[in-house]
Motif scaffolding. Structure first.
Motif, PDB file in Angstrom:
ATOM      1  N   HIS A 118      96.720 -71.111  -8.809  1.00 19.02           N
ATOM      2  CA  HIS A 118      96.120 -71.586  -7.454  1.00 19.02           C
ATOM      3  C   HIS A 118      94.646 -71.036  -7.765  1.00 19.02           C
ATOM      4  CE1 HIS A 118     100.006 -70.715  -5.401  1.00 19.02           C
ATOM      5  NE2 HIS A 118      99.927 -72.139  -5.406  1.00 19.02           N
ATOM      6  N   GLU A 121      92.367 -68.221  -6.458  1.00 22.14           N
ATOM      7  CA  GLU A 121      92.992 -66.868  -6.601  1.00 22.14           C
ATOM      8  C   GLU A 121      92.170 -66.152  -7.839  1.00 22.14           C
ATOM      9  OE1 GLU A 121      96.985 -67.798  -4.288  1.00 22.14           O
ATOM     10  OE2 GLU A 121      97.164 -67.172  -6.405  1.00 22.14           O
ATOM     11  N   ARG A 170      92.844 -73.867  -3.944  1.00 20.30           N
ATOM     12  CA  ARG A 170      94.007 -73.494  -4.301  1.00 20.30           C
ATOM     13  C   ARG A 170      94.872 -74.496  -5.066  1.00 20.30           C
ATOM     14  NH1 ARG A 170      98.460 -70.280  -2.165  1.00 20.30           N
ATOM     15  NH2 ARG A 170     100.494 -71.234  -2.117  1.00 20.30           N
ATOM     16  N   HIS A 251      98.795 -64.117  -9.510  1.00 18.17           N
ATOM     17  CA  HIS A 251      98.256 -64.612  -7.943  1.00 18.17           C
ATOM     18  C   HIS A 251      97.341 -63.479  -7.542  1.00 18.17           C
ATOM     19  CE1 HIS A 251     101.009 -68.265  -7.598  1.00 18.17           C
ATOM     20  NE2 HIS A 251     101.610 -67.648  -8.488  1.00 18.17           N
ATOM     21  N   THR A 252      96.868 -63.904  -6.329  1.00 15.61           N
ATOM     22  CA  THR A 252      96.524 -63.053  -5.135  1.00 15.61           C
ATOM     23  C   THR A 252      97.007 -63.686  -3.950  1.00 15.61           C
ATOM     24  OG1 THR A 252      94.365 -64.118  -4.753  1.00 15.61           O
ATOM     25  CG2 THR A 252      94.264 -62.609  -6.305  1.00 15.61           C
TER      26      THR A 252
HETATM   27 ZN   LIG Z   1      99.092 -68.017  -5.323  1.00 16.17          ZN
END
Ligand SMILES: [Zn+2]
Length: 381
Positions: A118, A121, A170, A251-252
């Motif tokens: 994404h 992130e 994203r 991810h975040t």
């Molecule tokens: Zn993510």
């Protein structure tokens, strides 16, 4: 006379042969001593690990990330190889850095860590760079890191979605959520996925019906329709023949560690041993770091870790860096305290790597990682 000459020739050649053999022995003896010295040096030096000298605010976009990987390649030629695994929708290179002690040619384990599937992130990609540097600067000085790179080849893809990272988006260049584009329970509405495509030439990455508490993310028209998910798929297929031990997808920002299944309808029931190993990983993280043991609170079809577990049957983990107040909803948020967040990731990466043999054979990962002072850092107030 001719017989005497032949005799002399034989004696002369024998002397030369003995000299050649003798000199060779001395040379190989010297080589052995040098390599013994080298390995002794590696074992004797056990300094505490140092941390990369990063400053808050020093984020790395696409071009800075490429530059940093090339710098690692120049500074650590015996530990690093950088190569392209594919191209994004908009034609950017998807680069992989391979880190290992290349002079040690014994059979090794492999693992894969990736970030920024994404693109918004950022810290997921930064963690990949930070950890790469951590391994590189401590090899040869710290025993644990030296042992890791002697027995494991660490593959790291910091920017799986370079177009997304470049546009702080994203989704990829086709408006598709790459972490819904893998071939596992694909495109299921109850996994919050839909092949949305374009409407009147406009990309529709996301559809939300808040009154009905429904939302759908664009998974693409078919599994692996996107060049970015194809690139990671093909890399994993290659690693499958190289003692592939674990996969971490970064991810975040839900401040947690997650393990399969995210899919609404998993393709099979995992074994009790697989459950125990996954439980142990999440438990260790929740007890030893600020991150929480929290399975996804919603179902998600087509994720990379679910597919990796289904396909290769190896431990596959989603690591959500940062905390919830950084990224409300999905995609993009504030970015600060970079160095703090980077330090929070080291224990989790090291836990996985120090347990590489256990993870490879689905045994309980019970080795406590050795960590430098100040890691993990105290949680932010
Ligand atoms: Zn993510």
């Amino acid at each position: 006379m001719s017989k005497k000459l032949t005799h002399l020739k034989v004696v002369f050649l024998s002397i030369i042969l003995i000299l050649v053999i003798f000199t060779g022995c001395i040379e190989s003896q010297q080589e052995l001593t040098a390599s013994e010295k080298e390995s002794q040096k590696e074992i004797l030096l056990d300094l505490p690990c140092i941390l990369p000298e990063w400053k808050d605010g020093d984020y790395h976009g696409y071009y800075e990330t490429m530059q940093m990987l090339n710098d690692f390649n120049s500074r650590f030629p015996n530990l690093v190889d950088v190569f392209t695994i594919g191209r994004s929708v908009l034609g950017k290179d998807i680069k992989c850095i391979r880190i290992s002690n290349e002079r040690n040619i014994t059979e090794k384990y492999t693992c894969l860590i990736d970030g920024c599937i994404h693109g918004s992130e950022w810290e997921a990609g930064e963690a990949c760079l930070y950890f790469s540097e951590y391994l590189l600067i401590n090899f040869g000085n710290n025993k644990t890191v030296t042992n890791i790179l002697n027995k494991t080849v660490v593959y790291i893809v910091p920017l799986m979605n370079p177009d997304g990272r470049d546009n702080d988006d994203r989704y990829n260049g086709n408006g598709i959520d790459l972490n819904r584009n893998f071939n596992i329970d694909f495109g299921r509405l109850r996994g919050h996925c839909m092949p949305l495509g374009k409407i009147l030439g406009r990309k529709i990455p996301y559809l939300s019906l808040p009154r009905l508490n429904l939302w759908f993310t664009n998974c693409g028209r078919r599994p692996f329709s996107e060049p970015e998910s194809q690139a990671i798929r093909d890399l994993m297929r290659f690693l499958d023949s190289q003692r592939f031990s674990f996969y971490m997808n970064c991810h975040t920002a839900t401040h947690s560690i997650n393990t399969p299944w995210s899919a609404f309808k998993p393709p099979f029931k995992m074994t009790s041993q697989e459950s125990i190993v996954y439980d142990t990983i999440r438990k260790w993280v929740s007890e030893n770091t600020e991150y929480e043991d929290r399975q996804l609170w919603y179902k998600a079809s087509g994720t990379a870790p679910d597919w990796c577990f289904k396909e290769f049957r190896i431990p596959s983990v989603t690591f959500e860096i940062l905390s919830m107040d950084y990224e409300p909803g999905s995609g993009g948020g504030k970015h600060d305290n970079l160095v703090h967040w980077m330090k929070t990731t080291i224990p989790i990466f090291m836990f996985m790597l120090e347990n590489v043999e256990n993870l490879y054979s689905w045994e309980i990962p019970d080795i406590v990682p050795s960590l430098p002072k100040g890691v993990p850092p105290n949680p932010l107030k």
